[in-house]
Motif scaffolding. Structure first.
Motif, PDB file in Angstrom:
ATOM      1  N   ASP A 137       3.736   1.121  -0.643  1.00  0.00           N
ATOM      2  CA  ASP A 137       2.665   2.097  -0.860  1.00  0.00           C
ATOM      3  C   ASP A 137       1.726   1.570  -1.941  1.00  0.00           C
ATOM      4  OD1 ASP A 137       1.149   4.538  -0.783  1.00  0.00           O
ATOM      5  OD2 ASP A 137       2.966   5.620  -0.233  1.00  0.00           O
ATOM      6  N   ARG A 138       0.963   2.410  -2.603  1.00  0.00           N
ATOM      7  CA  ARG A 138      -0.075   1.921  -3.508  1.00  0.00           C
ATOM      8  C   ARG A 138      -0.514   2.993  -4.502  1.00  0.00           C
ATOM      9  NH1 ARG A 138      -1.967   3.069   1.539  1.00  0.00           N
ATOM     10  NH2 ARG A 138      -3.690   4.544   1.751  1.00  0.00           N
ATOM     11  N   ASN A 139      -1.362   2.568  -5.409  1.00  0.00           N
ATOM     12  CA  ASN A 139      -2.102   3.457  -6.297  1.00  0.00           C
ATOM     13  C   ASN A 139      -3.583   3.221  -5.998  1.00  0.00           C
ATOM     14  OD1 ASN A 139      -3.523   4.693  -8.368  1.00  0.00           O
ATOM     15  ND2 ASN A 139      -2.226   3.917 -10.015  1.00  0.00           N
ATOM     16  N   ASP A 140      -4.232   4.219  -5.413  1.00  0.00           N
ATOM     17  CA  ASP A 140      -5.627   4.066  -5.009  1.00  0.00           C
ATOM     18  C   ASP A 140      -6.580   3.803  -6.171  1.00  0.00           C
ATOM     19  OD1 ASP A 140      -5.198   4.300  -2.306  1.00  0.00           O
ATOM     20  OD2 ASP A 140      -5.658   6.444  -2.206  1.00  0.00           O
ATOM     21  N   LEU A 141      -6.174   4.180  -7.369  1.00  0.00           N
ATOM     22  CA  LEU A 141      -7.049   3.987  -8.535  1.00  0.00           C
ATOM     23  C   LEU A 141      -6.950   2.573  -9.097  1.00  0.00           C
ATOM     24  CD1 LEU A 141      -6.407   7.368 -10.408  1.00  0.00           C
ATOM     25  CD2 LEU A 141      -8.248   6.812  -8.803  1.00  0.00           C
ATOM     26  N   GLN A 142      -5.919   1.870  -8.694  1.00  0.00           N
ATOM     27  CA  GLN A 142      -5.654   0.544  -9.274  1.00  0.00           C
ATOM     28  C   GLN A 142      -6.785  -0.444  -9.015  1.00  0.00           C
ATOM     29  OE1 GLN A 142      -1.556  -0.988  -9.052  1.00  0.00           O
ATOM     30  NE2 GLN A 142      -2.406  -2.937  -8.338  1.00  0.00           N
ATOM     31  N   HIS A 143      -7.276  -0.502  -7.773  1.00  0.00           N
ATOM     32  CA  HIS A 143      -8.320  -1.487  -7.471  1.00  0.00           C
ATOM     33  C   HIS A 143      -9.620  -1.176  -8.201  1.00  0.00           C
ATOM     34  CE1 HIS A 143      -9.732   1.569  -4.562  1.00  0.00           C
ATOM     35  NE2 HIS A 143     -10.888   0.947  -4.602  1.00  0.00           N
ATOM     36  N   ILE A 144      -9.842   0.124  -8.506  1.00  0.00           N
ATOM     37  CA  ILE A 144     -11.033   0.523  -9.261  1.00  0.00           C
ATOM     38  C   ILE A 144     -10.958  -0.014 -10.687  1.00  0.00           C
ATOM     39  CG2 ILE A 144     -12.299   2.498 -10.227  1.00  0.00           C
ATOM     40  CD1 ILE A 144     -11.437   4.088  -7.733  1.00  0.00           C
ATOM     41  N   VAL A 145      -9.780   0.153 -11.287  1.00  0.00           N
ATOM     42  CA  VAL A 145      -9.583  -0.319 -12.658  1.00  0.00           C
ATOM     43  C   VAL A 145      -9.565  -1.849 -12.714  1.00  0.00           C
ATOM     44  CG1 VAL A 145      -8.034  -0.269 -14.661  1.00  0.00           C
ATOM     45  CG2 VAL A 145      -8.359   1.794 -13.278  1.00  0.00           C
ATOM     46  N   GLU A 146      -8.949  -2.473 -11.710  1.00  0.00           N
ATOM     47  CA  GLU A 146      -8.916  -3.942 -11.654  1.00  0.00           C
ATOM     48  C   GLU A 146     -10.330  -4.516 -11.556  1.00  0.00           C
ATOM     49  OE1 GLU A 146      -5.128  -5.805  -9.597  1.00  0.00           O
ATOM     50  OE2 GLU A 146      -5.912  -4.191  -8.353  1.00  0.00           O
ATOM     51  N   LYS A 147     -11.166  -3.847 -10.798  1.00  0.00           N
ATOM     52  CA  LYS A 147     -12.548  -4.313 -10.632  1.00  0.00           C
ATOM     53  C   LYS A 147     -13.332  -4.174 -11.932  1.00  0.00           C
ATOM     54  CE  LYS A 147     -16.536  -3.785  -7.550  1.00  0.00           C
ATOM     55  NZ  LYS A 147     -17.105  -3.034  -6.384  1.00  0.00           N
ATOM     56  N   LYS A 148     -13.063  -3.097 -12.655  1.00  0.00           N
ATOM     57  CA  LYS A 148     -13.755  -2.837 -13.922  1.00  0.00           C
ATOM     58  C   LYS A 148     -13.228  -3.737 -15.040  1.00  0.00           C
ATOM     59  CE  LYS A 148     -14.810   0.996 -17.129  1.00  0.00           C
ATOM     60  NZ  LYS A 148     -16.286   0.828 -17.143  1.00  0.00           N
ATOM     61  N   TYR A 149     -11.927  -3.972 -15.046  1.00  0.00           N
ATOM     62  CA  TYR A 149     -11.280  -4.776 -16.077  1.00  0.00           C
ATOM     63  C   TYR A 149     -10.479  -5.889 -15.403  1.00  0.00           C
ATOM     64  CZ  TYR A 149     -12.244  -0.571 -18.855  1.00  0.00           C
ATOM     65  OH  TYR A 149     -12.856   0.501 -19.459  1.00  0.00           O
ATOM     66  N   LEU A 150     -11.041  -7.065 -15.342  1.00  0.00           N
ATOM     67  CA  LEU A 150     -10.406  -8.181 -14.637  1.00  0.00           C
ATOM     68  C   LEU A 150      -9.059  -8.559 -15.236  1.00  0.00           C
ATOM     69  CD1 LEU A 150     -13.481 -10.504 -13.941  1.00  0.00           C
ATOM     70  CD2 LEU A 150     -12.374  -8.872 -12.399  1.00  0.00           C
ATOM     71  N   LYS A 151      -8.891  -8.308 -16.528  1.00  0.00           N
ATOM     72  CA  LYS A 151      -7.615  -8.690 -17.144  1.00  0.00           C
ATOM     73  C   LYS A 151      -6.468  -7.786 -16.684  1.00  0.00           C
ATOM     74  CE  LYS A 151      -8.263  -6.388 -21.679  1.00  0.00           C
ATOM     75  NZ  LYS A 151      -8.273  -6.668 -23.140  1.00  0.00           N
ATOM     76  N   ILE A 152      -6.782  -6.611 -16.152  1.00  0.00           N
ATOM     77  CA  ILE A 152      -5.748  -5.762 -15.566  1.00  0.00           C
ATOM     78  C   ILE A 152      -5.206  -6.415 -14.303  1.00  0.00           C
ATOM     79  CG2 ILE A 152      -5.281  -3.547 -14.426  1.00  0.00           C
ATOM     80  CD1 ILE A 152      -5.558  -3.072 -17.305  1.00  0.00           C
ATOM     81  N   SER A 153      -6.115  -6.939 -13.500  1.00  0.00           N
ATOM     82  CA  SER A 153      -5.721  -7.627 -12.272  1.00  0.00           C
ATOM     83  C   SER A 153      -4.826  -8.829 -12.581  1.00  0.00           C
ATOM     84  CB  SER A 153      -6.966  -8.081 -11.504  1.00  0.00           C
ATOM     85  OG  SER A 153      -6.607  -8.736 -10.307  1.00  0.00           O
ATOM     86  N   SER A 154      -5.229  -9.611 -13.569  1.00  0.00           N
ATOM     87  CA  SER A 154      -4.436 -10.785 -13.969  1.00  0.00           C
ATOM     88  C   SER A 154      -3.069 -10.379 -14.495  1.00  0.00           C
ATOM     89  CB  SER A 154      -5.191 -11.585 -15.038  1.00  0.00           C
ATOM     90  OG  SER A 154      -6.420 -12.050 -14.543  1.00  0.00           O
ATOM     91  N   LEU A 155      -3.042  -9.311 -15.274  1.00  0.00           N
ATOM     92  CA  LEU A 155      -1.784  -8.831 -15.850  1.00  0.00           C
ATOM     93  C   LEU A 155      -0.817  -8.384 -14.759  1.00  0.00           C
ATOM     94  CD1 LEU A 155       0.005  -7.951 -18.225  1.00  0.00           C
ATOM     95  CD2 LEU A 155      -1.280  -5.791 -18.290  1.00  0.00           C
ATOM     96  N   LEU A 156      -1.303  -7.631 -13.789  1.00  0.00           N
ATOM     97  CA  LEU A 156      -0.448  -7.151 -12.709  1.00  0.00           C
ATOM     98  C   LEU A 156       0.142  -8.304 -11.899  1.00  0.00           C
ATOM     99  CD1 LEU A 156      -2.564  -4.079 -11.583  1.00  0.00           C
ATOM    100  CD2 LEU A 156      -0.164  -3.989 -12.287  1.00  0.00           C
ATOM    101  N   LYS A 157      -0.673  -9.308 -11.648  1.00  0.00           N
ATOM    102  CA  LYS A 157      -0.181 -10.482 -10.913  1.00  0.00           C
ATOM    103  C   LYS A 157       0.885 -11.216 -11.715  1.00  0.00           C
ATOM    104  CE  LYS A 157      -4.465 -11.222  -8.320  1.00  0.00           C
ATOM    105  NZ  LYS A 157      -5.683 -12.051  -8.175  1.00  0.00           N
ATOM    106  N   PHE A 158       0.666 -11.311 -13.027  1.00  0.00           N
ATOM    107  CA  PHE A 158       1.623 -11.998 -13.893  1.00  0.00           C
ATOM    108  C   PHE A 158       2.959 -11.243 -13.911  1.00  0.00           C
ATOM    109  CE2 PHE A 158       3.694 -12.995 -17.909  1.00  0.00           C
ATOM    110  CZ  PHE A 158       3.605 -14.376 -17.947  1.00  0.00           C
TER     111      PHE A 158
END
Length: 276
Positions: free
Chosen positions: A204-225
């Motif tokens: 499943d997912r969190n629909d808000l996650q991609h919004i925050v990842e787009k706004k703050y790229l370091k969130i995206s990097s952190l989640l992948k790490f």
């Protein structure tokens, strides 16, 4: 009186639609975790709220969920006295962990002895937040904005929380929602064994996650790490962020993962918790 005010993480979060009221209808699975604020309540000549702890500086002692809670309790004639309430803030704020709402629920529960009726719950939801009912149960399934169910399903895991020093105000994140999701086809009210439940949650997912990842790229990097750390079952952002988490089967693997994470992200706050 010392109270433990537990935090929560959203395991899933789907934004279903925007209502005429301006609020968003959501579907979410949530679980309480053993990271908590510490609350002390004493009678006083006037209402006073004092915050201490690592995250105290981001809060307004004159305008907060505790002041609003005392107002509601007095409005419904549940309390007559005034109180000095001291809260040690161990839970990051504006982070998706629901610390302010949990503080409100914990104080209300103390005075009400768990005797909430529907009128009271509706008033608290309106004044404090639509996530108020999520803190009534260790594990909850919110079918929509007004229907929250206690469930027996639990991931029963250790959770590595990481706060990347970003304040995500819920209203600001929801304003950026443009697309909506259908309701999940899974019957979360039905008892599901732990292994299968984790697999379902993972997909499943969190629909808000991609919004925050787009706004703050370091969130995206952190989640992948986090997701690539040894022993991590899955990684996700909770609520509207900015706290990200990884789920682990054992405390030992979670500790090893946190040690690796700290080497890369020296300035990020992180802690190992466990589902309740």
């Amino acid at each position: 009186m010392r109270l433990k005010s537990f935090s929560k993480i959203n395991l899933t979060l789907r934004v279903l639609k925007k209502l005429k009221s301006g609020l968003h209808n959501i579907e979410t699975n949530s679980t309480l975790i053993d990271l908590y604020d510490e609350i002390n309540i004493k009678k006083n000549k006037k209402d006073m709220v004092i915050f201490s702890g690592k995250f105290k500086n981001k809060l307004n002692s004159k305008k907060n969920s505790v002041i609003d809670t005392l107002y509601l309790l007095r409005k419904f004639k549940i309390i007559n006295n005034f109180y000095k309430i001291t809260i040690k803030k161990n839970i990051p704020v504006y982070a998706g962990l629901g610390g302010g709402t949990s503080n409100s629920l914990s104080i209300a529960r103390y005075f009400l002895k768990d005797n909430f009726d529907e009128k009271l719950l509706n008033s608290f939801e309106k004044k404090i937040g639509s996530d108020f009912r999520l803190f009534l149960n260790n594990n909850s399934f919110q079918k929509n904005l007004r229907k929250v169910f206690k469930i027996k399903n639990s991931i029963r895991s250790y959770v590595l929380l990481v706060y990347p020093n970003i304040n995500c105000k819920t209203k600001n994140i929801y304003k950026k929602v443009r697309n909506f999701s259908p309701k999940s086809s899974v019957n979360y009210l039905k008892r599901i064994n732990r292994k299968k439940y984790i697999e379902i949650i993972k997909k499943d997912r969190n629909d808000l996650q991609h919004i925050v990842e787009k706004k703050y790229l370091k969130i995206s990097s952190l989640l992948k790490f986090i997701g690539k750390l040894e022993g991590c079952i899955f990684s996700r952002m909770t609520g509207s962020g900015s706290v990200c988490y990884g789920v682990f089967n054992s405390k030992q693997t979670a500790k090893f993962a946190m040690a690796n994470l700290k080497r890369k992200y020296l300035k990020y706050w992180c802690v190992i918790t466990k589902t309740i």
